[in-house]
Design a protein around this motif. Sequence first.
Motif, PDB file in Angstrom:
ATOM      1  N   LEU A  81       0.860  -1.180   0.000  1.00 36.53           N
ATOM      2  CA  LEU A  81       0.000   0.000   0.000  1.00 36.53           C
ATOM      3  C   LEU A  81       0.895   1.228   0.000  1.00 36.53           C
ATOM      4  O   LEU A  81       1.842   1.310   0.786  1.00 36.53           O
ATOM      5  N   PHE A  82       0.596   2.189  -0.879  1.00 34.08           N
ATOM      6  CA  PHE A  82       1.444   3.382  -0.956  1.00 34.08           C
ATOM      7  C   PHE A  82       0.619   4.644  -1.172  1.00 34.08           C
ATOM      8  O   PHE A  82      -0.495   4.601  -1.683  1.00 34.08           O
ATOM      9  N   SER A  83       1.179   5.756  -0.758  1.00 33.11           N
ATOM     10  CA  SER A  83       0.639   7.091  -1.057  1.00 33.11           C
ATOM     11  C   SER A  83       1.840   7.871  -1.594  1.00 33.11           C
ATOM     12  O   SER A  83       2.401   7.501  -2.611  1.00 33.11           O
ATOM     13  N   ASP A  84       2.265   8.920  -0.872  1.00 36.27           N
ATOM     14  CA  ASP A  84       3.535   9.565  -1.226  1.00 36.27           C
ATOM     15  C   ASP A  84       4.658   8.941  -0.402  1.00 36.27           C
ATOM     16  O   ASP A  84       5.779   9.429  -0.371  1.00 36.27           O
ATOM     17  N   GLN A  85       4.309   7.842   0.300  1.00 33.90           N
ATOM     18  CA  GLN A  85       5.286   7.062   1.071  1.00 33.90           C
ATOM     19  C   GLN A  85       4.839   5.606   1.073  1.00 33.90           C
ATOM     20  O   GLN A  85       3.721   5.293   0.684  1.00 33.90           O
ATOM     21  N   MET A  86       5.737   4.711   1.493  1.00 30.69           N
ATOM     22  CA  MET A  86       5.361   3.303   1.588  1.00 30.69           C
ATOM     23  C   MET A  86       4.559   3.141   2.878  1.00 30.69           C
ATOM     24  O   MET A  86       5.079   3.368   3.965  1.00 30.69           O
ATOM     25  N   GLU A  87       3.296   2.788   2.742  1.00 30.15           N
ATOM     26  CA  GLU A  87       2.395   2.727   3.896  1.00 30.15           C
ATOM     27  C   GLU A  87       2.408   1.352   4.579  1.00 30.15           C
ATOM     28  O   GLU A  87       2.432   1.262   5.795  1.00 30.15           O
TER      29      GLU A  87
END
Length: 288
Positions: A124-130
């Motif tokens: 799962l990612f956004s502007d970072q590795m979630e």
Amino acid sequence: MDTKELLKKVRKIEIKTKRLSNHVFGGEYHSTFKGRGMTFSEVRSYQFGDDVRSIDWNVTARYNEPFVKVFEEERELTMMLVVDISGSEFFGTKSQSKKEIITEIAATLAFSATQNNDKIGLLLFSDQMELFIPPKKGRSHVLRIIRELLEFEPKGKNTNLVEALKYVSSVMKKKAIVFVLSDFMDDGYQQTLKILSGKHDVTGIRIYDEREEEIPNLGLVQMLDSETGEMMMVNTGAKSVRTNYAKYFREREVYFKDSFNKSGAGTINTRVDEGYVKKLLGYFKRRG
């Protein structure tokens, strides 16, 4: 979301997507994504019509009658689901958001892989590795993946596809089937995608909403930027606003198609209200 409600949602998604993977996608998935090759299984007596090249000469000499080697497809594969959970994925103007459709598609793919005894991992990612869940087999593992897709609260709001693709390259050492699920409202990832596609079997599944294609003329509207959390007044009556918005959407769409085509990766485009089943099935059939 309380535990009872979460379990109810997980079960609902399991029932719907498992039925799809069992009756629709199982066979297509198997024929589309072949195993790593053939592995020796056993020897048996030669039968008329067998390929003479498969004769095992050592066993033949020992028993003084012809025996052939039997090979089986080495099927076990690893599927990696790379899922965008940035703010824009919560957008939806119909009965479902992009996030809900992404969850259903990811679950369908995961159950199809499970049916073929393959491993499934999740990023799962956004502007970072979630969140990263290493690949494993089994129903309970798939249910955990669905729970995370439903419940996980991202820290980041924006999208950084470059870092997500780099992360997959670094953690997946052996060739894997990689599905990237996102609205792909980002750019600058073409080179990183090319590197990833050189090593893995990559498919981009782009999910978008019809209102992202074109903003209707609704006059002055208060809008929430789902990636920054900022409320703003937008004059949708201004033609320039609608034109610029449509232009931005088209540019991202073209960049997505261009990047994946140049990288030798596959693409699926599906609108939230279109129904993803035909799109997925069509893609598997074309590739199979």
